[in-house]
Scaffold this active site. Structure first.
Site, PDB file in Angstrom:
ATOM      1  N   LYS A 186       0.830  -1.201   0.000  1.00 38.26           N
ATOM      2  CA  LYS A 186       0.000   0.000   0.000  1.00 38.26           C
ATOM      3  C   LYS A 186       0.867   1.254   0.000  1.00 38.26           C
ATOM      4  CE  LYS A 186      -3.963   1.887   2.611  1.00 38.26           C
ATOM      5  NZ  LYS A 186      -4.871   1.635   3.750  1.00 38.26           N
TER       6      LYS A 186
ATOM      7  N   SER B   4      -9.408   2.193   2.434  1.00 43.29           N
ATOM      8  CA  SER B   4      -8.356   2.892   1.734  1.00 43.29           C
ATOM      9  C   SER B   4      -7.320   1.957   1.098  1.00 43.29           C
ATOM     10  CB  SER B   4      -7.646   3.835   2.713  1.00 43.29           C
ATOM     11  OG  SER B   4      -7.022   3.119   3.773  1.00 43.29           O
TER      12      SER B   4
ATOM     13  N   SER C 139     -10.626  -0.443   6.182  1.00 47.84           N
ATOM     14  CA  SER C 139      -9.786  -0.203   5.007  1.00 47.84           C
ATOM     15  C   SER C 139      -9.114  -1.442   4.443  1.00 47.84           C
ATOM     16  CB  SER C 139      -8.724   0.853   5.325  1.00 47.84           C
ATOM     17  OG  SER C 139      -9.318   2.122   5.468  1.00 47.84           O
TER      18      SER C 139
END
Length: 482
Positions: A78, A153, A177
């Site tokens: 990420k 996210s 997320s």
């Protein structure tokens, strides 16, 4: 052999047997990304030259007789994790040129385990959305329907895995997320127990990367199989070597049971503050039916369950209290004035958001004390049950909605509109008390979109929901290619 959709476990076996090299796996993954990611936009920071070099190094290490848990496995990371030499922006234009000089602790652990990092995956602005789009890198599309979000996210990581761009990824979770993107894209993810995995270097730019564990927030693994989640969690878990790791070693307890028929499971599909869409309810019921068919003891309600309304309001207050930490004093005082005008009987989620943003330190301490009561309630529940099955969000992936004012966005649940952020209540159920939760695929909607559910387990007994996820994967199937 097409390698791009094989599990990390399968790739590790093939690498050990000499059936394939890391260089070949890496080249295959890069070829697929260069061909297919234009439509998905999941890999926002490719690192292909260093990936190829790392793959050659992994093959040389194996030739010398080395064998590490993830040696030679291509993965993604990420964007919010620091990787030395690559930008860490969190999607914030002001920090588009920020490049950290050292790796996040989890990136270091991945590299020590032997991975090949293909690049970084897209995120929303400041990681604060259920979608993944920002001015720097654009919008990540859902591999199942490019007109819909991949979630947020960790939406870039979920879309990458669903598209065959690497075998594993790491993300983070504060408001679903990890779990929401997994649910939207049809993959697996695990939100670890709060504090189980160190998060240093997963910090808003420009840092510094201090060994601080933030309230509610965790880092965790994402994969295409349940067993791969466990494989990656074993690499990630453990305290920061700069703090608790000086004194403590981690030993997670084993799963409570190995057979489906030995599990005691509470199944929930209704929340008092928001309806559950038909597609998600069907996914929950499919899992419940599989549990019953496998001989598990399944209940649909229990007096031991902490109050869902109070849990959602408390979670919302704690979540939004941190969102204003760096607000100017004038803005904070305006929020306090607005919150003071709320009626004492206003127990809506909108009111909880406002009250949370206006929290004083004393307010937070009182809320934290209420959280401890909820934790005690969960301990009592898990004396009678091994896991709780429930939704992650009320709907499958929804169409892109980039309205700059999230309070004006709406989520459509079977034709009825609801406030956008109300969909967070299910994700917040295990987050507020810090419980582990595993997101697993649970079929598809009538429109063909993935639907997932979460398996909530007892604190620091992460192997229990992970084992249940494996057994359900065997029973009802798991990841399917878009």
């Amino acid at each position: 052999m097409e390698w791009n959709f094989q599990s990390a476990e399968e790739l590790a076996a093939a690498l050990r047997s000499g059936e394939v090299t890391s260089a070949e796996l890496t080249d295959d993954a890069i070829t697929r990304i260069e061909r297919d990611d234009k439509a998905i936009n999941s890999i926002c920071v490719p690192d292909f030259d260093r990936a190829r070099a790392a793959a050659r190094g992994a093959d040389q290490a194996r030739a010398r007789g080395e064998d590490r848990p993830l040696l030679g496995i291509p993965v993604t990371v990420k964007e919010s994790y620091d990787i030395a030499g690559l930008p860490t922006t969190w999607g914030i234009p002001l920090h588009r040129n920020y490049i950290p000089s050292e790796d996040a602790v989890q990136v270091s652990r991945l590299k020590a385990a032997g991975v090949v990092v293909l690049g970084k995956t897209n995120v929303p602005l400041g990681l604060q959305d259920v979608q993944s789009f920002n001015e720097i890198y654009g919008t990540t599309n859902n591999p199942w329907d490019h007109g819909r979000t991949s979630g947020g996210s960790s939406g870039g990581s979920a879309a990458a895995l669903a598209s065959g761009f690497g075998a594993l990824s790491i993300g983070s979770d504060l408001a679903g997320s990890l779990r929401t993107p997994a649910h939207f894209c049809g993959i697996y993810a695990h939100k670890p127990t709060l504090g189980l995995a160190a998060s240093r270097g997963m910090v808003p730019p420009p840092g510094p990367a201090l060994p601080v564990e933030h309230d509610l927030a965790v880092v965790g693994p994402m994969a295409r199989t349940a067993r791969d989640l466990t494989l990656l969690l074993d690499v990630m878990a453990g305290p920061d070597p700069l703090t608790l790791g000086v004194a403590y070693d981690l030993t997670l307890p084993p799963a409570r049971h190995e057979r489906l028929r030995d599990f005691r499971v509470l199944v929930l599909d209704e929340h008092p503050l928001i309806p559950t869409g038909a597609a998600v309810r069907a996914g929950v019921n499919r899992v419940a039916d599989a549990l019953v068919d496998g001989g598990a003891r399944v209940e649909r309600d229990s007096p031991l369950l902490p109050d869902l309304t109070e849990a959602a309001l408390l979670y919302t207050q704690l979540l939004f209290s941190s969102s204003v930490a760096r607000f100017p004093v004038e803005a904070y005082e305006q929020l306090r004035t607005l919150a003071a005008g709320l009626g004492a009987d206003d127990r809506s989620l909108d009111a909880a958001r406002l009250r949370g943003m206006a929290f004083s330190h004393l307010d937070w301490i009182e809320a934290n004390s209420r959280r401890e009561l909820h934790r005690h309630g969960w301990r009592q529940l898990f004396a009678e049950f091994d896991a709780v099955v429930c939704p992650i969000t009320p709907t499958p992936a929804f169409p892109h909605d980039h309205n700059p004012d999230p309070t004006e966005r709406r989520i459509d649940i079977d034709g009825v509109e609801h406030p956008y952020f109300d969909q967070l209540v299910w994700a917040g159920l295990p987050t507020m008390p810090g419980l582990p939760a595993t997101a697993v695929p649970a079929g598809r909607s009538p429109e063909g979109l993935p639907v997932g559910v979460q398996l909530i387990g007892p604190m620091f007994e992460d192997r229990t929901p992970l084992r249940l996820a494996e057994l359900l994967e065997q029973k009802i199937g798991g990841f399917q290619r878009p």
